[in-house]
Design a protein around this motif. Sequence first.
Motif, PDB file in Angstrom:
ATOM      1  N   VAL A  36       0.839  -1.200   0.000  1.00  0.00           N
ATOM      2  CA  VAL A  36       0.000   0.000   0.000  1.00  0.00           C
ATOM      3  C   VAL A  36       0.878   1.256   0.000  1.00  0.00           C
ATOM      4  CG1 VAL A  36      -1.716   1.317   1.301  1.00  0.00           C
ATOM      5  CG2 VAL A  36      -1.922  -1.169   1.133  1.00  0.00           C
ATOM      6  N   LEU A  37       1.892   1.272   0.852  1.00  0.00           N
ATOM      7  CA  LEU A  37       2.757   2.448   0.977  1.00  0.00           C
ATOM      8  C   LEU A  37       3.532   2.704  -0.310  1.00  0.00           C
ATOM      9  CD1 LEU A  37       3.913   4.661   2.772  1.00  0.00           C
ATOM     10  CD2 LEU A  37       5.611   3.019   3.599  1.00  0.00           C
ATOM     11  N   VAL A  38       4.123   1.655  -0.880  1.00  0.00           N
ATOM     12  CA  VAL A  38       4.912   1.823  -2.101  1.00  0.00           C
ATOM     13  C   VAL A  38       4.036   2.261  -3.262  1.00  0.00           C
ATOM     14  CG1 VAL A  38       6.251   0.575  -3.837  1.00  0.00           C
ATOM     15  CG2 VAL A  38       6.748   0.243  -1.424  1.00  0.00           C
ATOM     16  N   THR A  39       2.866   1.664  -3.371  1.00  0.00           N
ATOM     17  CA  THR A  39       1.946   2.041  -4.456  1.00  0.00           C
ATOM     18  C   THR A  39       1.559   3.513  -4.347  1.00  0.00           C
ATOM     19  OG1 THR A  39       1.060  -0.221  -4.550  1.00  0.00           O
ATOM     20  CG2 THR A  39      -0.251   1.518  -5.571  1.00  0.00           C
ATOM     21  N   ALA A  40       1.266   3.961  -3.126  1.00  0.00           N
ATOM     22  CA  ALA A  40       0.914   5.370  -2.921  1.00  0.00           C
ATOM     23  C   ALA A  40       2.076   6.292  -3.277  1.00  0.00           C
ATOM     24  CB  ALA A  40       0.483   5.588  -1.469  1.00  0.00           C
ATOM     25  N   ILE A  41       3.285   5.921  -2.874  1.00  0.00           N
ATOM     26  CA  ILE A  41       4.459   6.749  -3.155  1.00  0.00           C
ATOM     27  C   ILE A  41       4.727   6.837  -4.651  1.00  0.00           C
ATOM     28  CG2 ILE A  41       6.965   6.843  -2.927  1.00  0.00           C
ATOM     29  CD1 ILE A  41       5.580   7.839  -0.476  1.00  0.00           C
ATOM     30  N   LEU A  46       4.559  10.039  -9.727  1.00  0.00           N
ATOM     31  CA  LEU A  46       4.098  10.261 -11.097  1.00  0.00           C
ATOM     32  C   LEU A  46       3.232  11.511 -11.183  1.00  0.00           C
ATOM     33  CD1 LEU A  46       3.257   6.585 -12.150  1.00  0.00           C
ATOM     34  CD2 LEU A  46       5.323   7.920 -12.653  1.00  0.00           C
ATOM     35  N   TYR A  47       2.395  11.737 -10.166  1.00  0.00           N
ATOM     36  CA  TYR A  47       1.563  12.938 -10.149  1.00  0.00           C
ATOM     37  C   TYR A  47       2.432  14.192 -10.088  1.00  0.00           C
ATOM     38  CZ  TYR A  47      -1.921  16.342  -8.643  1.00  0.00           C
ATOM     39  OH  TYR A  47      -2.723  17.452  -8.547  1.00  0.00           O
ATOM     40  N   ALA A  48       3.459  14.146  -9.229  1.00  0.00           N
ATOM     41  CA  ALA A  48       4.356  15.300  -9.102  1.00  0.00           C
ATOM     42  C   ALA A  48       5.097  15.563 -10.409  1.00  0.00           C
ATOM     43  CB  ALA A  48       5.349  15.060  -7.962  1.00  0.00           C
ATOM     44  N   ARG A  49       5.541  14.503 -11.067  1.00  0.00           N
ATOM     45  CA  ARG A  49       6.303  14.669 -12.299  1.00  0.00           C
ATOM     46  C   ARG A  49       5.434  15.133 -13.468  1.00  0.00           C
ATOM     47  NH1 ARG A  49      11.450  14.906 -13.186  1.00  0.00           N
ATOM     48  NH2 ARG A  49      11.478  13.400 -14.898  1.00  0.00           N
ATOM     49  N   ILE A  50       4.216  14.623 -13.536  1.00  0.00           N
ATOM     50  CA  ILE A  50       3.356  14.917 -14.689  1.00  0.00           C
ATOM     51  C   ILE A  50       2.543  16.188 -14.487  1.00  0.00           C
ATOM     52  CG2 ILE A  50       1.434  14.069 -16.093  1.00  0.00           C
ATOM     53  CD1 ILE A  50       2.396  11.219 -15.455  1.00  0.00           C
ATOM     54  N   ALA A  62      10.211   5.562 -15.590  1.00  0.00           N
ATOM     55  CA  ALA A  62       9.814   4.318 -16.256  1.00  0.00           C
ATOM     56  C   ALA A  62      10.428   3.112 -15.552  1.00  0.00           C
ATOM     57  CB  ALA A  62      10.245   4.351 -17.718  1.00  0.00           C
ATOM     58  N   MET A  63      11.679   3.245 -15.125  1.00  0.00           N
ATOM     59  CA  MET A  63      12.333   2.146 -14.414  1.00  0.00           C
ATOM     60  C   MET A  63      11.641   1.850 -13.088  1.00  0.00           C
ATOM     61  SD  MET A  63      16.391   2.842 -15.030  1.00  0.00           S
ATOM     62  CE  MET A  63      17.175   2.419 -16.587  1.00  0.00           C
ATOM     63  N   ILE A  64      11.228   2.911 -12.406  1.00  0.00           N
ATOM     64  CA  ILE A  64      10.545   2.710 -11.119  1.00  0.00           C
ATOM     65  C   ILE A  64       9.197   2.033 -11.326  1.00  0.00           C
ATOM     66  CG2 ILE A  64       9.235   4.016  -9.380  1.00  0.00           C
ATOM     67  CD1 ILE A  64      12.052   3.421  -8.563  1.00  0.00           C
ATOM     68  N   ILE A  65       8.481   2.404 -12.373  1.00  0.00           N
ATOM     69  CA  ILE A  65       7.196   1.769 -12.656  1.00  0.00           C
ATOM     70  C   ILE A  65       7.382   0.275 -12.900  1.00  0.00           C
ATOM     71  CG2 ILE A  65       5.275   1.645 -14.292  1.00  0.00           C
ATOM     72  CD1 ILE A  65       5.642   4.661 -14.746  1.00  0.00           C
ATOM     73  N   ILE A  66       8.383  -0.078 -13.719  1.00  0.00           N
ATOM     74  CA  ILE A  66       8.650  -1.492 -13.993  1.00  0.00           C
ATOM     75  C   ILE A  66       9.118  -2.199 -12.718  1.00  0.00           C
ATOM     76  CG2 ILE A  66      10.014  -3.100 -15.365  1.00  0.00           C
ATOM     77  CD1 ILE A  66      10.237  -0.920 -17.503  1.00  0.00           C
ATOM     78  N   SER A  67       9.956  -1.516 -11.935  1.00  0.00           N
ATOM     79  CA  SER A  67      10.415  -2.094 -10.675  1.00  0.00           C
ATOM     80  C   SER A  67       9.239  -2.355  -9.742  1.00  0.00           C
ATOM     81  CB  SER A  67      11.418  -1.145 -10.007  1.00  0.00           C
ATOM     82  OG  SER A  67      11.851  -1.654  -8.759  1.00  0.00           O
ATOM     83  N   TRP A  68       8.291  -1.421  -9.706  1.00  0.00           N
ATOM     84  CA  TRP A  68       7.093  -1.606  -8.878  1.00  0.00           C
ATOM     85  C   TRP A  68       6.302  -2.831  -9.330  1.00  0.00           C
ATOM     86  CZ3 TRP A  68       1.948  -1.420 -10.466  1.00  0.00           C
ATOM     87  CH2 TRP A  68       1.004  -1.451  -9.444  1.00  0.00           C
ATOM     88  N   VAL A  69       6.176  -3.035 -10.624  1.00  0.00           N
ATOM     89  CA  VAL A  69       5.447  -4.199 -11.145  1.00  0.00           C
ATOM     90  C   VAL A  69       6.103  -5.494 -10.664  1.00  0.00           C
ATOM     91  CG1 VAL A  69       4.815  -5.472 -13.228  1.00  0.00           C
ATOM     92  CG2 VAL A  69       4.552  -2.994 -13.171  1.00  0.00           C
ATOM     93  N   PHE A  70       7.428  -5.579 -10.779  1.00  0.00           N
ATOM     94  CA  PHE A  70       8.133  -6.788 -10.332  1.00  0.00           C
ATOM     95  C   PHE A  70       8.075  -6.926  -8.814  1.00  0.00           C
ATOM     96  CE2 PHE A  70       9.945  -6.651 -14.593  1.00  0.00           C
ATOM     97  CZ  PHE A  70      10.066  -7.995 -14.897  1.00  0.00           C
ATOM     98  N   ILE A 273      12.429   1.286  -3.564  1.00  0.00           N
ATOM     99  CA  ILE A 273      11.527   2.036  -4.436  1.00  0.00           C
ATOM    100  C   ILE A 273      11.083   3.330  -3.753  1.00  0.00           C
ATOM    101  CG2 ILE A 273       9.274   1.992  -5.589  1.00  0.00           C
ATOM    102  CD1 ILE A 273       9.659  -1.002  -5.996  1.00  0.00           C
ATOM    103  N   ILE A 274      10.786   3.249  -2.462  1.00  0.00           N
ATOM    104  CA  ILE A 274      10.388   4.449  -1.721  1.00  0.00           C
ATOM    105  C   ILE A 274      11.515   5.478  -1.737  1.00  0.00           C
ATOM    106  CG2 ILE A 274       9.822   5.343   0.572  1.00  0.00           C
ATOM    107  CD1 ILE A 274       8.347   2.718   1.107  1.00  0.00           C
TER     108      ILE A 274
END
Length: 382
Positions: A36-41, A46-50, A62-70, A273-274
Amino acid sequence: MRSPPPEVLASWPKPNYVDPQRRGNEGVIVQAILVVLVTAIVIIRLYARIVITRAGIGLDDAMIIISWVFAMGLTASVMLAIKRYGWDIHVWDLPPKDMVTSRMISWASMVLYMTTASLAKASILVFYLRILVAKIDKIVTKITLGVVVVYYIAAFLILCLQCRPLQHYWEILIPKSAGTCIDESIHMITSAAFNILIEIVIFLIPLRSLFALRIRTTQKVHLISLFSAGLLVIAASTVRLVYVVIIMRKSYDVSWYGYAGWLWASIEVHVSIICACVPSCRAFFVAWNRSSSKGGSKTGGPSGTYPSGAGRSYNNIEDDVMGLTDRRLGTQAMVSARSRRSESEEDSMEGTKGVTIQMEVMQFEEEYQKEVRKSRAQNSKA
C-alpha cells in the motif's frame, strides 16, 4: 540446496502435516503495508512529475514503474508460498507434495527480487545523472550504473545455469531426479554481499555535492535527509545477508529461516523504491503544504494570504520556472528563474569556482519561500 546428512535427518522430530508450528501473520501484514505504501508513493511521484512539475515521464520514472510491477510480483509469490506452500513452517513439516512447487516459487522469487532491486538502483543512478552535473559525479554514477547492469546479467545467468537441467533445481529433492547443481551458497552469499557494496556506493555518490552546497543549514539538512533514506535499504540488505548465511551455511531448516530471509528481501526492495521516489515526491508535499496554507489566516506568515499571483496552482508556477535550480558550490550560489509570461529574470549571482549541482528537489520550496517573504513584506507595509 544442501541435502541434510543422515545424523541431521535423524535429529528431526516426527513430521506434523496436520497442524504444524507456524511463524504467524507478521510477514503477510508487513508486506501488505509495504504494498500500500509503495503504491501510494509511486502514484505521488508520477503525479508530481506529470501534473506539478510538468517534467513528464523520464527514464528513471519508467524504471521505477517497472520495478514496482516486479515488486508486486515478488510480494504475491512470497505471500502465496507462505500461505500455501509452507514457507512459514519447519522443513520437516513440509509435505513432500509441496516441496517441488515450493522450490519453483523460490526460483521465480529470486528472479523477481533481482529484477526489481536492480531496476530501483538503476532508477536512482539515472536520477543522479540528471541532477548531478559535476564531471567526477557523472563518471562515478555511470560506472556504478554499468556495474549494476553487469551484476544483474551475471546473477541472472548464474541462477539459470546453476543446475543442469534447470528443472533439477526444484526437483533436487526427488530421489530419482537426474541432474547436477553447483554449490548454491557460494553465489547467493557473494551476490548478497556485493549487493550491499553497490548500495553503499549509491548512497555515497551525492554526499560530496550535498555537503558542499552553500545554502541554509536547515535546507542542507533536509536535502541530506532525503538522500540518507538509502541507509534503510543498506540496513535491510545487511539483515537479509545474515539470513542468507544462516540458510546456506548454518541451518538445514530452510523454510523456517527462509521466511525471515524473504521478508527482509521484500522490505529491501520496497524501501528501495520508496527511497528512489522521495526526492521526486518533494514537489507534491510542498504543493500540498502551500494548498493548506492558502486556507489559513491572513497573518502574512506561511498560513497567510499570498499576494497577487502567489496563490496560483503549481501547474502555473511550473510554467514560470524554466529549467532546474543551478547552484555553484565553493563560492556564492546562483539561483536563476525566468518567467514565460513576463519574460523577466530575477537578479542572479554567478559563482566562478566549485562543482555544480542541479537540485530539482528544491525549486518549489524556494518559490514558496519567496512568496512567503513577499507576503510578509506587503503586510508589514500595510
